[in-house]
Design a protein around this motif. Structure first.
Motif, PDB file in Angstrom:
ATOM      1  N   ARG A 171       0.917  -1.253   0.032  1.00 60.00           N
ATOM      2  CA  ARG A 171       0.064   0.034  -0.163  1.00 60.00           C
ATOM      3  C   ARG A 171       0.903   1.178  -0.082  1.00 60.00           C
ATOM      4  O   ARG A 171       2.217   1.042  -0.061  1.00 60.00           O
ATOM      5  N   THR A 172       0.355   2.361   0.243  1.00 62.93           N
ATOM      6  CA  THR A 172       0.988   3.829  -0.042  1.00 62.93           C
ATOM      7  C   THR A 172       1.887   3.602   1.184  1.00 62.93           C
ATOM      8  O   THR A 172       1.326   3.836   2.503  1.00 62.93           O
ATOM      9  N   PHE A 173       3.200   3.574   0.712  1.00 62.62           N
ATOM     10  CA  PHE A 173       4.143   3.543   2.059  1.00 62.62           C
ATOM     11  C   PHE A 173       4.306   4.911   2.673  1.00 62.62           C
ATOM     12  O   PHE A 173       4.603   4.726   3.963  1.00 62.62           O
ATOM     13  N   SER A 174       4.177   5.678   1.822  1.00 65.01           N
ATOM     14  CA  SER A 174       4.454   7.253   2.553  1.00 65.01           C
ATOM     15  C   SER A 174       3.234   7.548   3.519  1.00 65.01           C
ATOM     16  O   SER A 174       3.689   8.646   4.215  1.00 65.01           O
ATOM     17  N   SER A 175       2.330   6.764   3.823  1.00 68.45           N
ATOM     18  CA  SER A 175       1.060   7.155   4.841  1.00 68.45           C
ATOM     19  C   SER A 175       1.441   6.338   6.120  1.00 68.45           C
ATOM     20  O   SER A 175       0.715   6.440   6.915  1.00 68.45           O
ATOM     21  N   CYS A 176       2.779   5.568   5.935  1.00 70.11           N
ATOM     22  CA  CYS A 176       2.945   4.811   7.198  1.00 70.11           C
ATOM     23  C   CYS A 176       4.129   5.255   7.969  1.00 70.11           C
ATOM     24  O   CYS A 176       4.905   5.368   7.258  1.00 70.11           O
ATOM     25  N   ALA A 177       3.898   5.088   9.439  1.00 71.56           N
ATOM     26  CA  ALA A 177       5.251   5.366   9.997  1.00 71.56           C
ATOM     27  C   ALA A 177       6.056   3.914  10.303  1.00 71.56           C
ATOM     28  O   ALA A 177       5.182   2.956  10.070  1.00 71.56           O
ATOM     29  N   VAL A 178       7.046   3.894  10.377  1.00 69.35           N
ATOM     30  CA  VAL A 178       7.941   2.765  10.469  1.00 69.35           C
ATOM     31  C   VAL A 178       8.638   2.679  12.023  1.00 69.35           C
ATOM     32  O   VAL A 178       9.303   3.726  12.366  1.00 69.35           O
TER      33      VAL A 178
END
Length: 122
Positions: free
Chosen positions: A26-33
């Motif tokens: 999914r849209t990775f930029s919407s996820c904190a890691v």
């Protein structure tokens, strides 16, 4: 989100390693890691977190000044640069992701990769 951590290995004390966490799904930029680690016989502990756009970063006190985190959203990858490694850094390292802002608690991350083992010899 599927996560794949890599880059672990055996290193002497004082050395460096760079871990990678590659994501898909999914849209990775919407996820904190977040990065977490678990040493044998110990609970999983927080290491670092980076927000979706990289604007917020946090580290555990035990690694501040030695570890650095970054991300390349074009490559869907987060990196954990580990310098001046100590024997107490020996652990399985896990990356995790959550939609929304960074958090320090592992319980708030919905997606997890498999661990990558880091062994620091003294």
């Amino acid at each position: 989100v599927q996560l794949q951590a890599s880059g672990g290995g055996l290193v002497q004390a004082g050395g460096s390693l760079r871990l990678s966490c590659a994501a898909s799904g999914r849209t990775f930029s919407s996820c904190a890691v977040g990065w977490f680690r678990q040493a044998p016989g110990k609970d999983r502990e927080f290491v670092s977190t980076i927000s979706g756009n990289g604007g917020y970063i946090e580290f555990a006190d035990s690694v501040k000044g030695r570890f650095f985190v970054s991300r390349d959203n074009a490559k869907n990858t987060v990196y954990l640069q580990m310098n001046s490694l100590k024997s107490e850094d020996t652990a399985a390292y896990y990356c995790a992701a959550r939609v929304g802002g960074s958090r320090l608690s592992a319980a708030l991350y919905a997606y997890w990769g498999q661990g990558t083992l880091v062994t620091v010899s003294s």
